[in-house]
Design a protein around this motif. Sequence first.
Motif, PDB file in Angstrom:
ATOM      1  N   GLN A  84       0.846  -1.191   0.000  1.00 45.75           N
ATOM      2  CA  GLN A  84       0.000   0.000   0.000  1.00 45.75           C
ATOM      3  C   GLN A  84       0.884   1.245   0.000  1.00 45.75           C
ATOM      4  O   GLN A  84       1.865   1.324   0.753  1.00 45.75           O
ATOM      5  CB  GLN A  84      -0.897   0.005   1.247  1.00 45.75           C
ATOM      6  CG  GLN A  84      -1.916   1.119   1.289  1.00 45.75           C
ATOM      7  CD  GLN A  84      -3.113   0.841   0.393  1.00 45.75           C
ATOM      8  OE1 GLN A  84      -3.243  -0.255  -0.146  1.00 45.75           O
ATOM      9  NE2 GLN A  84      -3.962   1.828   0.226  1.00 45.75           N
TER      10      GLN A  84
ATOM     11  N   HIS B 262       7.899   2.413  -8.292  1.00 47.49           N
ATOM     12  CA  HIS B 262       6.705   3.015  -8.875  1.00 47.49           C
ATOM     13  C   HIS B 262       7.062   4.115  -9.856  1.00 47.49           C
ATOM     14  O   HIS B 262       7.880   4.993  -9.552  1.00 47.49           O
ATOM     15  CB  HIS B 262       5.802   3.590  -7.785  1.00 47.49           C
ATOM     16  CG  HIS B 262       5.146   2.548  -6.936  1.00 47.49           C
ATOM     17  ND1 HIS B 262       5.815   1.844  -5.952  1.00 47.49           N
ATOM     18  CD2 HIS B 262       3.880   2.072  -6.942  1.00 47.49           C
ATOM     19  CE1 HIS B 262       4.986   0.995  -5.382  1.00 47.49           C
ATOM     20  NE2 HIS B 262       3.796   1.105  -5.959  1.00 47.49           N
TER      21      HIS B 262
ATOM     22  N   HIS C 211       0.250  10.668  -8.798  1.00 50.44           N
ATOM     23  CA  HIS C 211      -0.169   9.320  -9.179  1.00 50.44           C
ATOM     24  C   HIS C 211       1.028   8.394  -9.156  1.00 50.44           C
ATOM     25  O   HIS C 211       2.131   8.779  -9.570  1.00 50.44           O
ATOM     26  CB  HIS C 211      -0.788   9.359 -10.580  1.00 50.44           C
ATOM     27  CG  HIS C 211      -1.283   8.035 -11.070  1.00 50.44           C
ATOM     28  ND1 HIS C 211      -0.566   7.262 -11.957  1.00 50.44           N
ATOM     29  CD2 HIS C 211      -2.412   7.355 -10.793  1.00 50.44           C
ATOM     30  CE1 HIS C 211      -1.244   6.161 -12.216  1.00 50.44           C
ATOM     31  NE2 HIS C 211      -2.379   6.191 -11.523  1.00 50.44           N
TER      32      HIS C 211
ATOM     33  N   THR D  60       2.217   4.313 -10.094  1.00 49.81           N
ATOM     34  CA  THR D  60       1.913   3.034 -10.732  1.00 49.81           C
ATOM     35  C   THR D  60       3.070   2.082 -10.481  1.00 49.81           C
ATOM     36  O   THR D  60       4.220   2.396 -10.819  1.00 49.81           O
ATOM     37  CB  THR D  60       1.733   3.180 -12.243  1.00 49.81           C
ATOM     38  OG1 THR D  60       0.728   4.165 -12.509  1.00 49.81           O
ATOM     39  CG2 THR D  60       1.327   1.857 -12.877  1.00 49.81           C
ATOM     40  N   HIS D  61       2.763   0.918  -9.929  1.00 51.32           N
ATOM     41  CA  HIS D  61       3.816  -0.072  -9.721  1.00 51.32           C
ATOM     42  C   HIS D  61       4.408  -0.476 -11.077  1.00 51.32           C
ATOM     43  O   HIS D  61       3.718  -0.455 -12.101  1.00 51.32           O
ATOM     44  CB  HIS D  61       3.247  -1.285  -8.999  1.00 51.32           C
ATOM     45  CG  HIS D  61       4.295  -2.258  -8.555  1.00 51.32           C
ATOM     46  ND1 HIS D  61       4.685  -3.327  -9.335  1.00 51.32           N
ATOM     47  CD2 HIS D  61       5.057  -2.302  -7.432  1.00 51.32           C
ATOM     48  CE1 HIS D  61       5.623  -3.994  -8.705  1.00 51.32           C
ATOM     49  NE2 HIS D  61       5.874  -3.394  -7.546  1.00 51.32           N
TER      50      HIS D  61
ATOM     51  N   GLY E  40       2.533  -2.390 -13.460  1.00 49.41           N
ATOM     52  CA  GLY E  40       1.323  -1.804 -14.013  1.00 49.41           C
ATOM     53  C   GLY E  40       0.152  -1.735 -13.051  1.00 49.41           C
ATOM     54  O   GLY E  40      -0.822  -1.037 -13.309  1.00 49.41           O
ATOM     55  N   TRP E  41       0.266  -2.421 -11.972  1.00 47.98           N
ATOM     56  CA  TRP E  41      -0.809  -2.457 -10.963  1.00 47.98           C
ATOM     57  C   TRP E  41      -0.210  -2.872  -9.643  1.00 47.98           C
ATOM     58  O   TRP E  41       0.681  -3.703  -9.627  1.00 47.98           O
ATOM     59  CB  TRP E  41      -1.893  -3.452 -11.397  1.00 47.98           C
ATOM     60  CG  TRP E  41      -3.145  -3.305 -10.591  1.00 47.98           C
ATOM     61  CD1 TRP E  41      -3.524  -4.045  -9.507  1.00 47.98           C
ATOM     62  CD2 TRP E  41      -4.166  -2.323 -10.796  1.00 47.98           C
ATOM     63  NE1 TRP E  41      -4.717  -3.588  -9.024  1.00 47.98           N
ATOM     64  CE2 TRP E  41      -5.131  -2.523  -9.800  1.00 47.98           C
ATOM     65  CE3 TRP E  41      -4.349  -1.293 -11.711  1.00 47.98           C
ATOM     66  CZ2 TRP E  41      -6.280  -1.733  -9.714  1.00 47.98           C
ATOM     67  CZ3 TRP E  41      -5.480  -0.521 -11.612  1.00 47.98           C
ATOM     68  CH2 TRP E  41      -6.426  -0.743 -10.630  1.00 47.98           C
ATOM     69  N   PRO E  42      -0.623  -2.311  -8.510  1.00 45.35           N
ATOM     70  CA  PRO E  42      -1.724  -1.355  -8.352  1.00 45.35           C
ATOM     71  C   PRO E  42      -1.313   0.079  -8.672  1.00 45.35           C
ATOM     72  O   PRO E  42      -0.147   0.359  -8.923  1.00 45.35           O
ATOM     73  CB  PRO E  42      -2.071  -1.498  -6.873  1.00 45.35           C
ATOM     74  CG  PRO E  42      -0.784  -1.902  -6.227  1.00 45.35           C
ATOM     75  CD  PRO E  42      -0.060  -2.746  -7.227  1.00 45.35           C
ATOM     76  N   GLN E  43      -2.313   0.945  -8.660  1.00 44.16           N
ATOM     77  CA  GLN E  43      -2.126   2.361  -8.877  1.00 44.16           C
ATOM     78  C   GLN E  43      -2.713   3.134  -7.693  1.00 44.16           C
ATOM     79  O   GLN E  43      -3.663   2.675  -7.066  1.00 44.16           O
ATOM     80  CB  GLN E  43      -2.804   2.812 -10.171  1.00 44.16           C
ATOM     81  CG  GLN E  43      -2.283   2.106 -11.408  1.00 44.16           C
ATOM     82  CD  GLN E  43      -2.913   2.621 -12.680  1.00 44.16           C
ATOM     83  OE1 GLN E  43      -3.441   3.718 -12.723  1.00 44.16           O
ATOM     84  NE2 GLN E  43      -2.840   1.814 -13.726  1.00 44.16           N
ATOM     85  N   TYR E  44      -2.116   4.290  -7.431  1.00 42.36           N
ATOM     86  CA  TYR E  44      -2.536   5.076  -6.285  1.00 42.36           C
ATOM     87  C   TYR E  44      -2.661   6.546  -6.680  1.00 42.36           C
ATOM     88  O   TYR E  44      -1.930   7.029  -7.555  1.00 42.36           O
ATOM     89  CB  TYR E  44      -1.514   4.970  -5.148  1.00 42.36           C
ATOM     90  CG  TYR E  44      -1.207   3.547  -4.724  1.00 42.36           C
ATOM     91  CD1 TYR E  44      -0.137   2.857  -5.285  1.00 42.36           C
ATOM     92  CD2 TYR E  44      -1.986   2.904  -3.766  1.00 42.36           C
ATOM     93  CE1 TYR E  44       0.154   1.556  -4.904  1.00 42.36           C
ATOM     94  CE2 TYR E  44      -1.699   1.599  -3.376  1.00 42.36           C
ATOM     95  CZ  TYR E  44      -0.629   0.942  -3.954  1.00 42.36           C
ATOM     96  OH  TYR E  44      -0.354  -0.337  -3.563  1.00 42.36           O
ATOM     97  N   TRP E  45      -3.569   7.243  -5.983  1.00 44.46           N
ATOM     98  CA  TRP E  45      -3.764   8.679  -6.180  1.00 44.46           C
ATOM     99  C   TRP E  45      -3.613   9.412  -4.848  1.00 44.46           C
ATOM    100  O   TRP E  45      -3.981   8.897  -3.803  1.00 44.46           O
ATOM    101  CB  TRP E  45      -5.170   8.967  -6.707  1.00 44.46           C
ATOM    102  CG  TRP E  45      -5.432   8.516  -8.101  1.00 44.46           C
ATOM    103  CD1 TRP E  45      -6.022   7.355  -8.497  1.00 44.46           C
ATOM    104  CD2 TRP E  45      -5.099   9.231  -9.296  1.00 44.46           C
ATOM    105  NE1 TRP E  45      -6.087   7.310  -9.859  1.00 44.46           N
ATOM    106  CE2 TRP E  45      -5.538   8.438 -10.385  1.00 44.46           C
ATOM    107  CE3 TRP E  45      -4.495  10.457  -9.559  1.00 44.46           C
ATOM    108  CZ2 TRP E  45      -5.383   8.835 -11.718  1.00 44.46           C
ATOM    109  CZ3 TRP E  45      -4.341  10.853 -10.875  1.00 44.46           C
ATOM    110  CH2 TRP E  45      -4.780  10.047 -11.937  1.00 44.46           C
TER     111      TRP E  45
END
Length: 119
Positions: free
Chosen positions: A1, A32, A98, A100-101, A104-109
């Motif tokens: 996270q 990321h 923003h 991005t791992h 490609g996922w997960p992504q966070y804002w």
Amino acid sequence: QVQLVESGGGLVQAGGSLRLSCAASGRTFSSHVMGWFRQAPAGKERDFVAVISLSGGNTYYADSVKGRFTISRENAKNTVYLQMNSLKPEDTAVYYCHATHLLGWPQYWGQGTQVTVSS
């Protein structure tokens, strides 16, 4: 996270400068791809502004900000920056960080920071 917290927004006159910062929690910041998006006015889609690679060696910008904005990162500080120069009223927006791992996922804002440029 990963949690992202932006800062540095505010009110500035046209032609002025601001530097946004985005501090990330966690120990995987360097894994990321980091970027900045903006949304104006509320309810419209978020537009891409800039992105920076894992090491910081590669960057890419929206045409509307190319030559005026600079994205950078300090992996040792878990922080990404957006230096904004020659600001224009049309740059007024909420700016979002923003992440991005690399897979490609997960992504966070982040929660966003308001930038207002007066004419």
